[in-house]
Design an enzyme around this catalytic site. Structure first.
Site, PDB file in Angstrom:
ATOM      1  N   ARG A  33       0.826  -1.216   0.000  1.00 45.26           N
ATOM      2  CA  ARG A  33       0.000   0.000   0.000  1.00 45.26           C
ATOM      3  C   ARG A  33       0.855   1.259   0.000  1.00 45.26           C
ATOM      4  O   ARG A  33       0.469   2.273  -0.591  1.00 45.26           O
ATOM      5  CB  ARG A  33      -0.939  -0.029   1.219  1.00 45.26           C
ATOM      6  CG  ARG A  33      -2.089  -1.043   1.041  1.00 45.26           C
ATOM      7  CD  ARG A  33      -2.650  -1.449   2.391  1.00 45.26           C
ATOM      8  NE  ARG A  33      -3.854  -2.276   2.301  1.00 45.26           N
ATOM      9  CZ  ARG A  33      -3.852  -3.594   2.095  1.00 45.26           C
ATOM     10  NH1 ARG A  33      -2.714  -4.240   1.908  1.00 45.26           N
ATOM     11  NH2 ARG A  33      -4.999  -4.268   2.057  1.00 45.26           N
ATOM     12  N   ASP A 327      -4.108 -15.410   7.381  1.00 45.42           N
ATOM     13  CA  ASP A 327      -2.856 -15.946   6.841  1.00 45.42           C
ATOM     14  C   ASP A 327      -2.121 -16.845   7.840  1.00 45.42           C
ATOM     15  O   ASP A 327      -1.090 -17.435   7.506  1.00 45.42           O
ATOM     16  CB  ASP A 327      -1.932 -14.793   6.421  1.00 45.42           C
ATOM     17  CG  ASP A 327      -2.461 -14.085   5.180  1.00 45.42           C
ATOM     18  OD1 ASP A 327      -3.240 -14.705   4.431  1.00 45.42           O
ATOM     19  OD2 ASP A 327      -2.099 -12.917   4.976  1.00 45.42           O
ATOM     20  N   ARG A 403       3.671 -19.507   2.891  1.00 45.87           N
ATOM     21  CA  ARG A 403       3.251 -19.794   4.272  1.00 45.87           C
ATOM     22  C   ARG A 403       3.134 -21.303   4.534  1.00 45.87           C
ATOM     23  O   ARG A 403       3.329 -21.757   5.651  1.00 45.87           O
ATOM     24  CB  ARG A 403       1.946 -19.067   4.599  1.00 45.87           C
ATOM     25  CG  ARG A 403       2.104 -17.560   4.486  1.00 45.87           C
ATOM     26  CD  ARG A 403       1.093 -16.770   5.257  1.00 45.87           C
ATOM     27  NE  ARG A 403       1.024 -15.406   4.744  1.00 45.87           N
ATOM     28  CZ  ARG A 403       1.907 -14.437   5.019  1.00 45.87           C
ATOM     29  NH1 ARG A 403       2.913 -14.661   5.832  1.00 45.87           N
ATOM     30  NH2 ARG A 403       1.772 -13.239   4.496  1.00 45.87           N
TER      31      ARG A 403
END
Ligand code: S3P
Length: 448
Positions: A33, A327, A403
């Protein structure tokens, strides 16, 4: 590497206590961002602590292709000379977002109300993920999308010439979709309203306010109602990126399951829309403490201490917390394997459309390592064996998912036998210093 390079097999062997400080990299969500909003501001945004993982670097390259000047000053310090809202130039070439769903979805939103045409692609994982969740709402602004069957990348988006603002209720709990609509709303005249039933990470809202946009958030019966006034002049910012709680999750969980461990993770972001894992771990009996709680750059941060926790118990994870730890379910399922009793995780359908089908990837690997797992469309249950009782010994597949790869390496640290991985390359997308950082804490993760 993210699927483009030669696979990097890895093995994690049972290890002694993890000790010391874990200086994890910058937050991935905030890093994306910072670059995108920096590119949409007028003037120079300075960013320190940027995550220099492949996902974020791909977003930086994309912003340069749209005409922003993106400069790496070294040591995590970057600057972005933005082109202003609506100022994106048409890139000369295809935009490759690599492995990053956040990158591609946010950028699609940001360009959807500019009079340019852009083709997006990614790696095999990203090109298999659903994009209709973004192309549906940006069509309401007037953008058009042509992709592969099922709304998959590669995909070309023709931005709206005369965008109209929209009112959009996000159909799934997704910060990426919410953010794509808000970023598209920036270049539409009038007010764009986004409604989300369940709160998801709010970095875009916080950062838009920081860049000087007119944005308000109200809680109503329908959920969070976010109202953004279009066509502001965004003012460049100085951004200090907090460390990523989603990366901190790996040393924290490793410490919790490995006897004798005591690890401090300084300076991690503890935005309540991100910190669900730590609440869950505490409910399971994990020894976690927040030290030095403070606010930095509009985000709450603290130092987090994690110690070995011998009496973990399985729990029913509150589904209302799912978005705030979405996540972290893969590594939570590893901790759950070392708890006594079942850990039940419901309301987690979104896990099936991440970088991999994360329920399937973890369930398959855990079973191979001797842990029983039940699963349904939007739930799974890990049957914990208790501390010291997880066999390990198998080779797992990472499915191009960072992950998943890191979670299985954590499993190997406290299992009875080493755990191996077909390809640890994807780890570089979000946690490029995973191997040296974990080695510095005393773990035994090797290539091969
Ligand atoms: C992200 C939002 C989440 C998360 C992803 C990062 C973001 O995805 O899984 O890693 O930065 O907005 P969804 O918004 O699709 O749930």
């Amino acid at each position: 590497m993210s699927g483009h390079g030669t696979p990097i097999p890895m093995t994690s062997r049972p290890c002694g206590p993890l000790k010391g400080e874990a200086n994890v990299p910058g937050d991935k969500s905030i890093s994306h961002r910072s670059l995108i909003l920096g590119a949409m501001a007028v003037g120079e945004t300075k960013i320190s602590g940027l995550l220099e993982g492949e996902d974020v670097l791909d977003t930086g390259k994309a912003m340069a292709a749209f005409g922003a000047e993106v400069i790496n000053h070294g040591g995590g310090n970057w600057s972005v000379h933005g082109v202003g809202v609506g100022g994106f130039a048409e890139p000369d070439n295809v935009i490759d977002c690599g492995n990053s769903g956040t990158g591609v979805r946010l950028i699609m939103g940001a360009m959807a109300t500019c009079d340019i045409t852009v083709t997006f692609t990614g790696d095999a994982s990203l090109n298999g993920r659903p994009m209709a969740r973004v192309t549906d709402p940006i069509a309401l602004f007037g953008a058009q999308a042509v992709g592969r069957v099922g709304g998959r990348l590669p995909m070309t988006i023709v931005g709206a010439k005369d965008p109209t603002p929209v009112r959009y209720e996000v159909p799934m709990p997704s910060a990426q979709v919410k953010s794509a609509v808000l970023l598209a709303g920036l270049n539409a005249p009038g007010q764009t309203v986004v409604i989300e039933k369940e709160a998801t990470r709010d970095h875009t809202e916080r950062m838009l306010a920081g860049f000087g946009a007119e944005i308000s958030v109200e809680q109503s019966d329908a959920g969070r109602v976010i109202t953004l006034t279009g066509q502001p002049e965004l003012k460049p910012q100085t951004i200090v990126v907090p460390r990523d709680p989603s990366s901190a999750a790996f040393p924290v969980c490793a410490a919790v399951i490995t006897p004798g461990s005591d690890v401090l993770v300084p300076n991690i972001g503890l935005n309540p829309t991100r910190a669900g894992l730590f609440t869950t771990l505490r409910e399971m009996g994990a020894d976690l403490t927040y030290e030095n709680e403070r606010e930095e750059g509009g985000e709450p941060v603290a130092d987090l201490r994690a110690k070995f926790s011998p009496n973990l118990k399985g729990i029913e994870v509150d589904p209302a917390r799912a978005a705030s730890m979405i996540d972290e379910y893969p590594v939570l399922s590893v901790v759950a394997s070392f708890a006594q009793g079942e850990t039940v995780m419901r309301g987690v359908k979104e896990l099936r459309v991440k970088e991999s089908d994360r329920i399937d990837a973890m369930a398959t690997g855990l079973r191979l390592n001797g842990v029983e797992v039940d699963e349904g469309d939007d739930w799974w249950i890990v049957k914990g064996l208790g501390h010291g009782n997880v066999p390990g010994g198998a080779t797992c597949e990472s499915h191009l998912d960072h992950r998943i790869a890191m979670s299985f390496m954590v499993l190997g640290m406290a299992a009875q036998n080493p755990v191996s991985l077909d390809d640890g390359g994807p780890i570089a997308t979000s946690f490029p210093i995973f191997e040296p950082l974990m080695a510095g804490l005393g773990t035994d993760v090797v290539r091969g």
